[in-house]
Design a protein around this motif. Structure first.
Motif, PDB file in Angstrom:
ATOM      1  N   LEU A  54       0.825  -1.206   0.000  1.00  0.00           N
ATOM      2  CA  LEU A  54       0.000   0.000   0.000  1.00  0.00           C
ATOM      3  C   LEU A  54       0.859   1.257   0.000  1.00  0.00           C
ATOM      4  O   LEU A  54       1.971   1.257   0.540  1.00  0.00           O
ATOM      5  N   ASP A  55       0.318   2.344  -0.581  1.00  0.00           N
ATOM      6  CA  ASP A  55       1.018   3.624  -0.514  1.00  0.00           C
ATOM      7  C   ASP A  55       0.711   4.283   0.835  1.00  0.00           C
ATOM      8  O   ASP A  55       0.016   3.709   1.681  1.00  0.00           O
ATOM      9  N   ARG A  56       1.193   5.496   1.028  1.00  0.00           N
ATOM     10  CA  ARG A  56       1.003   6.179   2.311  1.00  0.00           C
ATOM     11  C   ARG A  56      -0.419   6.691   2.509  1.00  0.00           C
ATOM     12  O   ARG A  56      -0.744   7.224   3.559  1.00  0.00           O
ATOM     13  N   GLU A  57      -1.260   6.505   1.500  1.00  0.00           N
ATOM     14  CA  GLU A  57      -2.673   6.867   1.612  1.00  0.00           C
ATOM     15  C   GLU A  57      -3.543   5.634   1.888  1.00  0.00           C
ATOM     16  O   GLU A  57      -4.752   5.747   2.022  1.00  0.00           O
ATOM     17  N   PRO A  69      -6.873  -7.642  -3.615  1.00  0.00           N
ATOM     18  CA  PRO A  69      -6.619  -6.206  -3.518  1.00  0.00           C
ATOM     19  C   PRO A  69      -7.782  -5.454  -2.896  1.00  0.00           C
ATOM     20  O   PRO A  69      -8.940  -5.696  -3.214  1.00  0.00           O
ATOM     21  N   SER A  70      -7.462  -4.564  -1.973  1.00  0.00           N
ATOM     22  CA  SER A  70      -8.461  -3.726  -1.315  1.00  0.00           C
ATOM     23  C   SER A  70      -7.752  -2.478  -0.799  1.00  0.00           C
ATOM     24  O   SER A  70      -6.532  -2.406  -0.818  1.00  0.00           O
ATOM     25  N   THR A  71      -8.526  -1.516  -0.347  1.00  0.00           N
ATOM     26  CA  THR A  71      -7.930  -0.315   0.218  1.00  0.00           C
ATOM     27  C   THR A  71      -8.042  -0.368   1.733  1.00  0.00           C
ATOM     28  O   THR A  71      -8.753  -1.184   2.303  1.00  0.00           O
ATOM     29  N   SER A  72      -7.353   0.536   2.359  1.00  0.00           N
ATOM     30  CA  SER A  72      -7.317   0.608   3.807  1.00  0.00           C
ATOM     31  C   SER A  72      -7.503   2.070   4.199  1.00  0.00           C
ATOM     32  O   SER A  72      -7.486   2.953   3.350  1.00  0.00           O
ATOM     33  N   THR A 111      -2.503   6.185  -7.208  1.00  0.00           N
ATOM     34  CA  THR A 111      -2.154   6.935  -8.414  1.00  0.00           C
ATOM     35  C   THR A 111      -0.673   6.775  -8.728  1.00  0.00           C
ATOM     36  O   THR A 111      -0.229   7.149  -9.811  1.00  0.00           O
ATOM     37  N   LEU A 112       0.089   6.219  -7.796  1.00  0.00           N
ATOM     38  CA  LEU A 112       1.524   6.025  -8.002  1.00  0.00           C
ATOM     39  C   LEU A 112       1.797   4.748  -8.793  1.00  0.00           C
ATOM     40  O   LEU A 112       1.173   3.722  -8.548  1.00  0.00           O
ATOM     41  N   THR A 113       2.734   4.815  -9.721  1.00  0.00           N
ATOM     42  CA  THR A 113       3.205   3.601 -10.379  1.00  0.00           C
ATOM     43  C   THR A 113       4.184   2.922  -9.435  1.00  0.00           C
ATOM     44  O   THR A 113       4.599   3.486  -8.414  1.00  0.00           O
ATOM     45  N   TRP A 114       4.582   1.706  -9.785  1.00  0.00           N
ATOM     46  CA  TRP A 114       5.553   0.960  -8.979  1.00  0.00           C
ATOM     47  C   TRP A 114       6.829   1.778  -8.781  1.00  0.00           C
ATOM     48  O   TRP A 114       7.315   1.932  -7.672  1.00  0.00           O
ATOM     49  N   GLN A 115       7.394   2.329  -9.850  1.00  0.00           N
ATOM     50  CA  GLN A 115       8.629   3.102  -9.762  1.00  0.00           C
ATOM     51  C   GLN A 115       8.440   4.389  -8.956  1.00  0.00           C
ATOM     52  O   GLN A 115       9.305   4.754  -8.165  1.00  0.00           O
ATOM     53  N   GLN A 116       7.318   5.061  -9.129  1.00  0.00           N
ATOM     54  CA  GLN A 116       7.045   6.277  -8.354  1.00  0.00           C
ATOM     55  C   GLN A 116       6.935   5.943  -6.866  1.00  0.00           C
ATOM     56  O   GLN A 116       7.415   6.686  -6.018  1.00  0.00           O
TER      57      GLN A 116
END
Length: 120
Positions: A54-57, A69-72, A111-116
């Motif tokens: 997960l990203d920081r969001e 896959p799910s969000t948190s 919205t971030l790609t793997w590299q981002q």
């Protein structure tokens, strides 16, 4: 080594349960107390939740096979970890078969790609 897939089910990296490696098996990140940190600068990338990166969001960036896959909710930034010892470079895994495209998630993918995400 477990393959890591991006939102379009493309192979993006490898996970050994503690470390994330690039497709070229360069050490990119490590797992510490439910969170992932950059191996290069110890920057917090986001939590890992049952095979979901997960990203920081709290939105998924990548996933491993057999996870849903799910969000948190937005996670709380953890304190910086102690730098771990660099792992040995693993043997090159066998190319996995591409999974079916990941499910559409209620709150959407990051919205971030793997590299981002790795450089965030």
């Amino acid at each position: 080594m477990t393959p890591i897939y991006g939102r379009d089910a493309e192979l993006t990296g490898w996970y050994d349960g503690m470390n994330i490696f690039s497709l070229d098996l360069d050490w990119l990140a490590f797992h510490n107390d439910g969170n992932l940190f950059s191996a290069h600068n110890l920057k917090w990338l986001g939590p890992v939740d049952d095979g979901l990166f997960l990203d920081r969001e709290g939105k998924p960036v990548a996933w491993i096979e057999d996870c849903t896959p799910s969000t948190s909710t937005k996670p709380i930034k953890p304190p910086p970890p102690s730098p771990p010892a660099k792992p040995f470079k693993p043997l090159q895994p066998i190319d996995p078969t591409k999974p079916l495209k990941a499910l559409i998630i209620q709150d959407g993918w990051s919205t971030l790609t793997w590299q981002q995400w790795l450089k965030a």
